[in-house]
Design a protein around this motif. Sequence first.
Motif, PDB file in Angstrom:
ATOM      1  N   GLY A  98      39.035  13.613   8.147  1.00 49.17           N
ATOM      2  CA  GLY A  98      38.679  14.893   7.450  1.00 49.17           C
ATOM      3  C   GLY A  98      37.354  15.019   6.911  1.00 49.17           C
ATOM      4  N   LYS A  99      36.450  14.133   7.417  1.00 43.75           N
ATOM      5  CA  LYS A  99      35.027  14.098   7.256  1.00 43.75           C
ATOM      6  C   LYS A  99      34.386  15.338   8.179  1.00 43.75           C
ATOM      7  N   LYS A 100      33.174  15.401   8.000  1.00 48.71           N
ATOM      8  CA  LYS A 100      32.539  16.475   8.535  1.00 48.71           C
ATOM      9  C   LYS A 100      31.249  16.040   9.245  1.00 48.71           C
ATOM     10  N   THR A 146      29.098  24.130   5.266  1.00 46.49           N
ATOM     11  CA  THR A 146      29.074  25.044   4.022  1.00 46.49           C
ATOM     12  C   THR A 146      28.484  24.057   2.740  1.00 46.49           C
ATOM     13  N   GLU A 147      28.251  24.979   1.884  1.00 42.60           N
ATOM     14  CA  GLU A 147      27.872  23.942   0.497  1.00 42.60           C
ATOM     15  C   GLU A 147      28.905  23.201   0.086  1.00 42.60           C
ATOM     16  N   LEU A 157      16.734  17.605   9.412  1.00 41.67           N
ATOM     17  CA  LEU A 157      17.999  17.155   8.990  1.00 41.67           C
ATOM     18  C   LEU A 157      18.411  18.475   7.972  1.00 41.67           C
ATOM     19  N   ILE A 158      17.492  18.833   7.190  1.00 41.19           N
ATOM     20  CA  ILE A 158      17.975  20.110   6.085  1.00 41.19           C
ATOM     21  C   ILE A 158      18.536  21.234   6.867  1.00 41.19           C
ATOM     22  N   GLU A 197      31.269  21.659   2.049  1.00 37.26           N
ATOM     23  CA  GLU A 197      31.170  20.672   2.683  1.00 37.26           C
ATOM     24  C   GLU A 197      30.372  19.416   2.815  1.00 37.26           C
ATOM     25  N   TYR A 198      29.284  19.544   1.829  1.00 38.09           N
ATOM     26  CA  TYR A 198      28.025  18.660   1.763  1.00 38.09           C
ATOM     27  C   TYR A 198      28.500  17.340   1.716  1.00 38.09           C
ATOM     28  N   ALA A 199      29.314  17.428   0.657  1.00 34.98           N
ATOM     29  CA  ALA A 199      29.678  15.940   0.255  1.00 34.98           C
ATOM     30  C   ALA A 199      30.523  15.096   1.177  1.00 34.98           C
ATOM     31  N   ASP A 200      31.117  15.841   2.191  1.00 35.57           N
ATOM     32  CA  ASP A 200      31.938  15.276   3.495  1.00 35.57           C
ATOM     33  C   ASP A 200      31.010  14.933   4.705  1.00 35.57           C
ATOM     34  N   GLY A 201      29.893  15.675   4.629  1.00 37.05           N
ATOM     35  CA  GLY A 201      29.074  15.603   5.716  1.00 37.05           C
ATOM     36  C   GLY A 201      28.503  14.169   6.455  1.00 37.05           C
ATOM     37  N   ILE A 202      28.636  14.093   7.586  1.00 33.56           N
ATOM     38  CA  ILE A 202      28.387  12.884   8.055  1.00 33.56           C
ATOM     39  C   ILE A 202      27.162  12.750   9.236  1.00 33.56           C
TER      40      ILE A 202
END
Length: 479
Positions: free
Chosen positions: A220-222, A160-161, A151-152, A163-168
């Motif tokens: 707009g999520k990732k 990208t770093e 997963l990491i 985008e981490y907060a929006d990663g799903i």
Amino acid sequence: MNESMKSELYQSIQYIAQSYLSSYESVSDQRAVTIADKETIKRLRNIGFPKTGRPLKSVIDEMIDEVYANQAIMQHPRFFAFVPSPATPVSWLADVLTYSYNPHAGSWLQSSSASCIEQEVIQWLCQQAGYPDSAGGLFVSGGSMSNLTALITARNVKLTENEYADGIAYLSGQTHSCVTRNLRIMGLRSEQIRNISTDDEYRMNVTQLEQEIIKDIKKGKKPFVVVATAGTTNTGSVDPLHDIADLCEKYDLWMHVDGAYGGSVLISPKYKHLLDGINRADSITWDAHKWLFQTYGCSMILMKEERHLINCFSTHPEYLKDAVTENDQRNYWDWGPELTRPARSLKLWFTIQALGTEKLSQMVEHGIQLAEWAESEIKKYPEWEIITSAQLAIVNFRYASYHFDEHELELINAKISQKMIEDGFACVLTTKLNGKTVLRICAIHPDATEADMRNTIHLLNHYANETGSEYKKQNISKK
Ligand SMILES: Cc1ncc(COP(=O)(O)O)c(C=O)c1O
């Protein structure tokens, strides 16, 4: 080391080997589960930490009698709970050997030959999975760590770093709980984790998966990873791997397959088709301490493009820089989360050398047969129902006599399992499927027999009748 210490060590080794082998030989006559009583726990706590040492023999005896005697014997032929660990004595021997020499499998400088063997074993496993030559991977301690490593890497490759907060991440209701924990360890918030429903066969609902991905993209999520399972812990179901791979390709997501349990059928020519499509995954978790008969601490993470691991995990501090490598010489500490690491691949390599791949695949296939025997026996008892048919060596069932309502059946099935634990003949625990408490058998021991399966079901039925009578009496006395 003086002569007397040498002789004490030598005798201890013989003594431990004798004790282990006699316990292994008589395992079928032993209780499947023994839980330490209060007196034992009190004695253990009172041992304390002596200022001067004690003779080895007395410490060994204490450990055999007070520690190892009180455990669920996960390598018992009738231990059917969780995922059992029917470790072969050959793996035990390889452990003794490897821990005698204690190689540090972090770098080529420290363990060139062990690192070479790790690479060879991983390549062989990748071939079983149908991976291309660009594939690779490494050994870690267990399925949880393996999934975490994947997963990491997935997040590192797909986001990208910023985008981490929006990663799903997308999982199913049957994904092993360690995956959600791993995502939390990685800092994902609960709103970044989508739990996709499953169909009647407990396989991920791909239509809902696609709908959720589309919704997230619109917001707009990732979306970055889908975790499919090849051999779910509850039922042995295999998610629709091709359909999930199609979606991952369409939306550019990482596909990870948790094959911690089911991955082992890849070595069976007869059953490997059950995991058809696994070669399309970007990464695969596969545990050798489950259905590849290894002692604990033995799992593999396989990656279709091995370069992703090194890009994600390598660090170059000044104190490690002298462990330089040339082409094809691995410093495995650059491949995963561990720096100091035992040489976990050696026992699997040793086991394959000693038993051969053919024998190993027959041992895997035997598990599938065991669950089928259990199912055929359950079907002989009219008051029982099969909840999920034998699949990858797992069968779920319950006592469902019409004399009782749903609430009573919940209690009775839980009680049947407790009575079996107290009896000690076998260990069969419950799980919940579709809101119902059911009994679950996961049977992968190569020495378990048809009689073991039939006798276990017979005894469960005995405890069902006994518990049923107790409930009937209670109900009469209430009226
Ligand atoms: C499908 C699956 N994934 C992951 C795990 C966790 O593996 P481990 O206990 O080796 O960390 C398990 C454990 O049973 C499992 O069944």
